[in-house]
Enzyme design. Structure first.
Site, short mmCIF file in Angstrom:
data_model
loop_
_atom_site.label_atom_id
_atom_site.label_comp_id
_atom_site.label_asym_id
_atom_site.label_seq_id
_atom_site.Cartn_x
_atom_site.Cartn_y
_atom_site.Cartn_z
N ASP A 204 14.24 -9.80 36.88
CA ASP A 204 15.78 -9.69 37.40
C ASP A 204 16.51 -10.11 37.94
O ASP A 204 16.23 -11.64 38.38
CB ASP A 204 15.58 -7.83 37.85
CG ASP A 204 15.23 -7.94 39.08
OD1 ASP A 204 14.71 -9.14 39.47
OD2 ASP A 204 14.78 -7.18 40.26
N ASP A 206 18.56 -10.05 41.69
CA ASP A 206 18.55 -9.49 43.00
C ASP A 206 19.64 -10.28 43.94
O ASP A 206 19.20 -11.85 44.33
CB ASP A 206 16.90 -9.10 44.29
CG ASP A 206 16.29 -8.89 43.33
OD1 ASP A 206 15.77 -8.11 42.33
OD2 ASP A 206 14.54 -9.88 41.86
N ASP A 291 19.42 -5.76 40.67
CA ASP A 291 19.46 -4.74 42.12
C ASP A 291 20.23 -5.67 42.75
O ASP A 291 19.60 -6.40 43.25
CB ASP A 291 17.58 -5.34 42.70
CG ASP A 291 16.31 -4.46 41.28
OD1 ASP A 291 17.42 -3.23 40.87
OD2 ASP A 291 15.88 -4.50 41.41
P1 ATP Z 1 11.22 -11.68 39.40
O1 ATP Z 1 11.34 -12.61 38.79
O2 ATP Z 1 9.99 -10.73 38.79
O3 ATP Z 1 12.11 -10.02 39.40
P2 ATP Z 1 11.08 -10.83 42.45
O4 ATP Z 1 9.63 -10.98 43.53
O5 ATP Z 1 12.10 -10.84 42.80
O6 ATP Z 1 10.08 -11.78 40.88
P3 ATP Z 1 11.51 -7.99 42.79
O7 ATP Z 1 10.45 -6.82 42.04
O8 ATP Z 1 12.53 -8.35 42.13
O9 ATP Z 1 10.35 -9.15 42.59
O10 ATP Z 1 11.24 -7.45 44.02
C1 ATP Z 1 11.47 -8.55 45.02
C2 ATP Z 1 11.70 -8.31 46.41
O11 ATP Z 1 12.14 -7.18 46.20
C3 ATP Z 1 9.82 -8.25 46.64
O12 ATP Z 1 9.57 -8.49 47.93
C4 ATP Z 1 9.66 -6.64 46.88
O13 ATP Z 1 8.98 -5.97 48.43
C5 ATP Z 1 11.23 -6.15 47.09
N1 ATP Z 1 11.20 -4.47 46.19
C6 ATP Z 1 11.31 -5.20 45.33
N2 ATP Z 1 11.21 -3.20 45.45
C7 ATP Z 1 12.04 -2.53 45.88
C8 ATP Z 1 11.59 -1.14 47.13
N3 ATP Z 1 12.03 -0.20 46.43
N4 ATP Z 1 12.00 -0.66 48.33
C9 ATP Z 1 11.47 -2.31 49.27
N5 ATP Z 1 11.71 -3.74 48.72
C10 ATP Z 1 11.28 -3.66 47.46
MN MN Z 2 13.78 -9.96 41.21
MN MN Z 3 14.34 -6.89 42.12
#
Ligand code: ATP
Ligand code: MN
Ligand code: MN
Length: 367
Positions: A204, A206, A291
């Site tokens: 995703d 963020d 997100d």
């Molecule tokens: P990817 O490339 O797979 O998206 P990512 O490290 O960006 O990997 P994400 O699941 O998007 O993974 O999460 C990004 C960050 O946001 C993580 O550090 C996580 O701790 C934080 N995070 C994700 N969801 C939540 C949540 N519901 N509440 C608090 N923090 C969250």
């Molecule tokens: Mn992510």
């Molecule tokens: Mn995310």
């Protein structure tokens, strides 16, 4: 015949937040195997085992070269008997029977397929599997009631399984930036999550949104979402409001690490090709998970640190803060239990300093 003296022995600190973990992984076969077992444990409601495998994988990710024999692992932290058995199997036989068995198992395959649907967690998948649902086709035929998120997840399943590229993340960033500054001039957006750590692809995209004047960010998310919706950029969105202020009014400090920012889980419609109209049956857009999080400027550094990840790095930071420093770290604040007060910070560097840690830049938080 390997000469013991020639075997490289590694030394690695036990907390992931004391290590510099880049994306340059020298042991991908081993870490993939351990990550698969971690995923299987997490999907089976065995979080403790999941964390143990994640920690073991993270230790191997931090090694400066490929492991060639188990003797090199002597003295390394976080490698329990189970993880060591898996590693030995792979080093000596080329594969781990447990990993291969798990990969092939109908249960794991069904859990994966079903939880790969946006909006479907392990519990729901578990329930469906008990009802004999193992595939998307069976789910569609089953007449199970799906909520709005799951319907959107199913509808865009193939798109959402495709990794998002950095170029796509940047294109979405431009759109989100346009939305944010149109509804609140001066507001700022920052790319967070995996892309901030330098990953080339992600599941995703963020973003963290703030405004340099405290309070101006209040009510921002619904406006941003309306703008995006009016321009046709959103295929799905669910906004949850900020609950931090309400919680602070209560008698107790928020105890959990659950963060309470105003945020939006969405599915974006990203136009991939501006050229002439494609032949019928072809479309020129794809769905991407996005997100959005809004933070007041006073909490921005904590939100930035908390949402940059990796998930294991975050977990280890909080464990370090609690166990070694008697402090509570969240994506909102750092509380010093000994002094009985919150420690203010305007940068990630300051937070690392409070925690007695050397600063680790985002590109080295890939634990
Ligand atoms: P990817 O490339 O797979 O998206 P990512 O490290 O960006 O990997 P994400 O699941 O998007 O993974 O999460 C990004 C960050 O946001 C993580 O550090 C996580 O701790 C934080 N995070 C994700 N969801 C939540 C949540 N519901 N509440 C608090 N923090 C969250
Ligand atoms: Mn992510
Ligand atoms: Mn995310």
């Amino acid at each position: 015949q390997i000469d013991e003296a020639e075997v490289v022995a590694f030394s690695v600190p036990s907390y992931a937040c004391l290590r510099r973990t880049t994306l340059d992984n020298h042991n991908p076969v081993l870490t993939d195997a351990l990550s698969l077992l971690a995923e299987n444990a997490e999907l089976s409601d065995e979080d403790g085992r999941g964390v143990a495998f994640r920690r073991a994988a993270a230790v191997l990710k931090a090694l400066p070269e490929p492991v060639t024999g188990v003797t090199q692992l002597r003295g390394l932290p976080c490698l329990g008997g189970h993880s060591l058995r898996v590693i030995r199997d792979i080093l000596e036989n080329g594969a781990s029977s447990e990993v291969e068995f798990t990969k092939q198992s109908e249960r794991f395959k069904a859990l994966k397929v079903l939880t790969d649907i946006f909006g479907v967690g392990a519990k729901t998948a578990e329930r469906w599997i008990r009802d004999g649902i193992h595939s998307l086709h069976q789910l569609q035929e089953s007449g199970q009631t799906l909520n709005r998120a799951q319907q959107a997840g199913l509808e865009h399943y193939d798109d959402l399984k495709q990794p998002v590229t950095k170029a796509e993340a940047d294109a979405i960033g431009e759109i989100v930036e346009e939305a944010v500054v149109s509804v609140l001039p001066g507001a700022q957006i920052t790319l967070i999550g995996g892309f901030r750590r330098g990953k080339l692809t992600g599941h995703d995209v963020d973003f963290l949104i703030t405004h340099p004047e405290e309070g101006r960010e209040v009510g921002l998310m619904p406006k941003v979402v309306s703008w995006l919706e009016s321009q046709g950029f959103l295929l799905y969105q669910k906004t949850t409001r900020n609950s931090y202020l309400e919680a602070k009014d209560g008698p107790a400090r928020p105890a959990s690490n659950m963060d309470r920012f105003e945020r939006c889980f969405s599915i974006f419609k990203l136009v991939t090709d501006e050229g002439p109209k494609p032949a019928s049956g072809h479309r020129r857009w794809r769905a991407v998970r996005v997100d959005l999080v809004v933070s007041p400027i006073s909490q921005f550094a904590f939100a930035l640190l908390g949402w940059t990840g990796s998930k294991l790095f975050e977990r280890e930071l909080r464990r370090w803060a609690g166990h070694e420093k008697a402090m509570s770290l969240s994506s909102h604040a750092l509380y010093d239990n000994k002094q009985g007060r919150y420690l203010k910070a305007t940068s990630e560097e300051e937070i690392f300093t409070y925690l007695g840690l050397e600063y680790i830049p985002p590109s080295e938080r890939n634990a």
